[in-house]
Design a protein around this motif. Structure first.
Motif, short mmCIF file in Angstrom:
data_model
loop_
_atom_site.label_atom_id
_atom_site.label_comp_id
_atom_site.label_asym_id
_atom_site.label_seq_id
_atom_site.Cartn_x
_atom_site.Cartn_y
_atom_site.Cartn_z
N UNK A 181 0.69 -1.42 0.05
CA UNK A 181 -0.06 0.02 0.17
C UNK A 181 0.76 1.15 0.11
N UNK A 182 2.06 1.33 0.35
CA UNK A 182 2.84 2.51 0.37
C UNK A 182 4.14 2.34 -0.81
N UNK A 183 3.76 1.53 -1.48
CA UNK A 183 5.13 1.32 -2.56
C UNK A 183 4.86 2.47 -3.70
N UNK A 184 5.89 2.90 -4.02
CA UNK A 184 6.12 4.04 -4.95
C UNK A 184 5.84 5.42 -4.40
N UNK A 185 5.76 5.58 -3.07
CA UNK A 185 5.56 6.71 -2.65
C UNK A 185 6.55 7.21 -1.79
N UNK A 186 6.72 8.75 -1.85
CA UNK A 186 7.89 9.32 -1.17
C UNK A 186 7.97 8.88 0.33
N UNK A 187 9.17 8.86 1.02
CA UNK A 187 9.41 8.30 2.36
C UNK A 187 8.38 9.02 3.20
N UNK A 188 8.22 10.54 3.19
CA UNK A 188 7.35 11.43 3.88
C UNK A 188 6.10 11.24 3.92
N UNK A 189 5.58 10.90 2.49
CA UNK A 189 4.21 10.52 2.15
C UNK A 189 3.79 9.20 2.84
N UNK A 190 4.82 8.36 2.65
CA UNK A 190 4.61 6.85 3.17
C UNK A 190 4.28 6.97 4.66
N UNK A 191 5.03 7.70 5.32
CA UNK A 191 4.97 7.91 6.95
C UNK A 191 3.68 8.30 7.20
N UNK A 192 3.04 9.32 6.43
CA UNK A 192 1.82 9.94 6.94
C UNK A 192 0.60 8.75 6.55
N UNK A 193 0.80 8.27 5.27
CA UNK A 193 -0.15 7.16 5.01
C UNK A 193 -0.22 5.92 6.06
N UNK A 194 0.73 5.53 6.47
CA UNK A 194 0.99 4.42 7.33
C UNK A 194 0.37 4.98 8.75
N UNK A 195 0.47 6.31 9.31
CA UNK A 195 -0.11 6.63 10.32
C UNK A 195 -1.56 6.59 10.20
N UNK A 196 -2.16 7.05 9.04
CA UNK A 196 -3.57 7.00 8.70
C UNK A 196 -4.09 5.84 8.67
#
Length: 266
Positions: free
Chosen positions: A186-201
């Motif tokens: 689900x976080x593949x291909x996203x920038x690291x900062x965007x990944x972190x925000x998405x994972x928290x969500x």
């Protein structure tokens, strides 16, 4: 054939996977995989590219028929149904209502030429909601829950960033209150900062809604953050399984040790 389970409780499994294998001619996709998943539990399936984790996910989510084995699901009426003895129409309905599937590429899970609100509303219509006002207000509420402003409800997903598209795909999947969600990188291909925000969500939504989820990822940090339990795959087989913290902090198999140490060395 349905089997009635009396007085189901939270400790009754939601999904049973038994001896699932998938082969492509002489090549093995996955082999002899068995596990149970409980309500509210998040299971991570990890391994390097080609380990069989995506093949397994597709087999247990009705996207790919296994060569052998069974996948059984406990329905809302507490009966057990074997996935591949259901009709294709029944499986499609299950995927639109009781299950969700979050793709690595959000374009695969969205209709890119209709509005964000319509993407969410389609799932509501699949469960019988026909009131335009209710659909729109629910869509606005869910866009807010995934941090998309109400002023973007009429925008098409192709006008969104990659992270916003992924959040919209999550809203589309969760709006019908599914009991089980499948996530493929689900976080593949996203920038690291965007990944972190998405994972928290994701972590917050999964906990708040009490969802069961199966998350396929090659990223052990994603597995640690999201999952309660982990399965490690290599060459199509499960070689280690256990509580996520135990597997990552005290890996028993040499391959798992190699995976963990390679992450630590980065």
């Amino acid at each position: 054939m349905s089997v009635t389970v009396s007085s189901p409780a939270d400790d009754t499994p939601l999904l049973r996977v038994s001896s699932v294998s998938k082969s492509y001619g002489a090549r093995t996709g996955c082999e002899d995989v068995s596990f149970e998943l409980w309500p509210g539990e998040v299971l991570a399936v990890v391994g390097e590219s080609g380990s069989g984790k995506t093949t397994l996910l597709n087999c247990i989510s009705s996207r790919l028929m296994p060569t052998s084995g069974t996948v059984s699901y406990r329905m809302r009426d507490h009966t057990w149904r074997e996935l591949y003895r259901m009709s294709e129409a029944e499986r499609r309905f299950l995927m639109r209502t009781d299950w969700g599937f979050v793709h690595q590429n959000p374009a695969d899970g969205l209709r890119m030429t209709v509005s964000a609100g319509a993407n969410v509303g389609e799932r509501l219509m699949a469960v019988g909601d026909r009131h335009y006002g209710n659909i729109r207000s629910t869509a606005i509420d869910w866009l807010g829950r995934v941090e998309i402003g109400a002023d973007r409800i009429d925008d098409e997903p192709r006008a969104f960033s990659g992270g916003m598209r992924q959040r919209l795909q999550i809203a589309r999947n969760l709006v019908t209150s599914p009991r089980l969600v499948f996530m493929d990188e689900p976080t593949g291909g996203l920038d690291v900062s965007v990944q972190a925000r998405l994972l928290d969500l994701l972590r917050g939504l999964v906990a708040d809604l009490g969802l069961a989820a199966i998350v396929v990822t090659h990223d052990l940090a994603v597995a640690r953050l999201l999952s309660h339990r982990m399965m490690v795959m290599k060459d199509g087989r499960v070689i280690e399984t256990g509580l996520t913290d135990r597997v990552l902090d005290d890996p028993r198999e040499a391959y798992t040790q190699l995976l963990v140490s390679s992450i630590l060395q980065v």
